[in-house]
Write an enzyme that holds these catalytic residues in place. Sequence first.
Site, mmCIF file in Angstrom:
data_model
loop_
_atom_site.group_PDB
_atom_site.id
_atom_site.type_symbol
_atom_site.label_atom_id
_atom_site.label_comp_id
_atom_site.label_asym_id
_atom_site.label_seq_id
_atom_site.Cartn_x
_atom_site.Cartn_y
_atom_site.Cartn_z
ATOM 1 N N SER A 22 0.789 -1.240 0.000
ATOM 2 C CA SER A 22 0.000 0.000 0.000
ATOM 3 C C SER A 22 0.817 1.284 0.000
ATOM 4 C CB SER A 22 -0.950 0.008 1.199
ATOM 5 O OG SER A 22 -2.033 -0.858 0.975
ATOM 6 N N LYS A 25 -0.150 3.763 -2.589
ATOM 7 C CA LYS A 25 -1.197 4.789 -2.456
ATOM 8 C C LYS A 25 -0.616 6.204 -2.392
ATOM 9 C CE LYS A 25 -4.750 1.838 -0.364
ATOM 10 N NZ LYS A 25 -4.127 0.549 -0.042
ATOM 11 N N SER A 77 -5.585 3.390 4.747
ATOM 12 C CA SER A 77 -5.191 2.546 3.622
ATOM 13 C C SER A 77 -6.390 1.875 2.954
ATOM 14 C CB SER A 77 -4.179 1.484 4.086
ATOM 15 O OG SER A 77 -3.406 1.018 3.009
#
Length: 316
Positions: A22, A25, A77
């Site tokens: 993640s 992101k 997240s």
Amino acid sequence: MDVRTGAVLWQRDAHRPVPIASTTKILTALVAERAYPADQVLTVPLAAENVDGTRFGYQRGMRVKRHDLLTTLLMVSANDAAETLAGAYPRGGRAGFLAAMTAEAAGLGCTNSTWRDPSGLDAPGHRASAADLAILGRALLGRPELARIVATRSVPYRWPNRRVQVISNHNHFVAYGRVPGAIGIKTGYTVAARSTIVAAQRRGGRTLIAVALGTDHMYTDVQSMLAYGFAAHVRPDAEILGRAQVSGASSVGPTQVPHAASGPPAAHTSSGVTAGSRILLRLRLMAAPFRALATTAVVLLVLGVMVTAFSRSHRR
């Protein structure tokens, strides 16, 4: 990496592309923040409701403000936030958003990454390097809205039905409030990537970014690197990320810092980080160069013994 100059203070395998989970992101947020006006409201698609991994709980048809999607994307997240931001892209939907991620990364100077998923799930070919993530983290800190989000410990979130929910930052580097000057930026985890983190800290008017990928001790790792970085000076031959690359970045960073210069003890995390594990981390970081020295020492010792034995035999 020094945020002001982009200079690398210490690195190991910094340009090797690996799964990054993640921390992806960061780039998703950069593209979305630029693509949508601040007051835009987006509709949650079915793909967001059904996405794998961490979800905030958005349901198909919900109308959500861009800022709220960026907040849940970076603080908790939320993969459903990532899919909503990607799916609404005005130039080609999700596929167009992925192409925009590739273009954004290349424009910032990333050279070791391929982008296949807006959330960072283990999609085939989805890879990036620590160097590229440092570049993206630096870019995020240059966007005031995004920088404020990643540095926020907790915030009240208002759902479309007006219900208010307090959300806390998943990044313990910020959420626990035990690291003075901690800014974030993003953590991640998948089975293939293991734990990943891009962290930033401001101290004495200076801001540094540390990246650790494929680690089992991400908070310990970045705190060790940051402690070294704040005690170090930029070398004249330091690699500069994001533009013309110059080889020669130090590969013996955290292992060179005396304990007294390392700053306050690192905060304990929910994974049970202790002083002992910090010592083990530093030993792990210094293992590579010392293995070579140890091998050399053994060879010299053996040669010395052989020469001594040979001299004695001749004297007899």
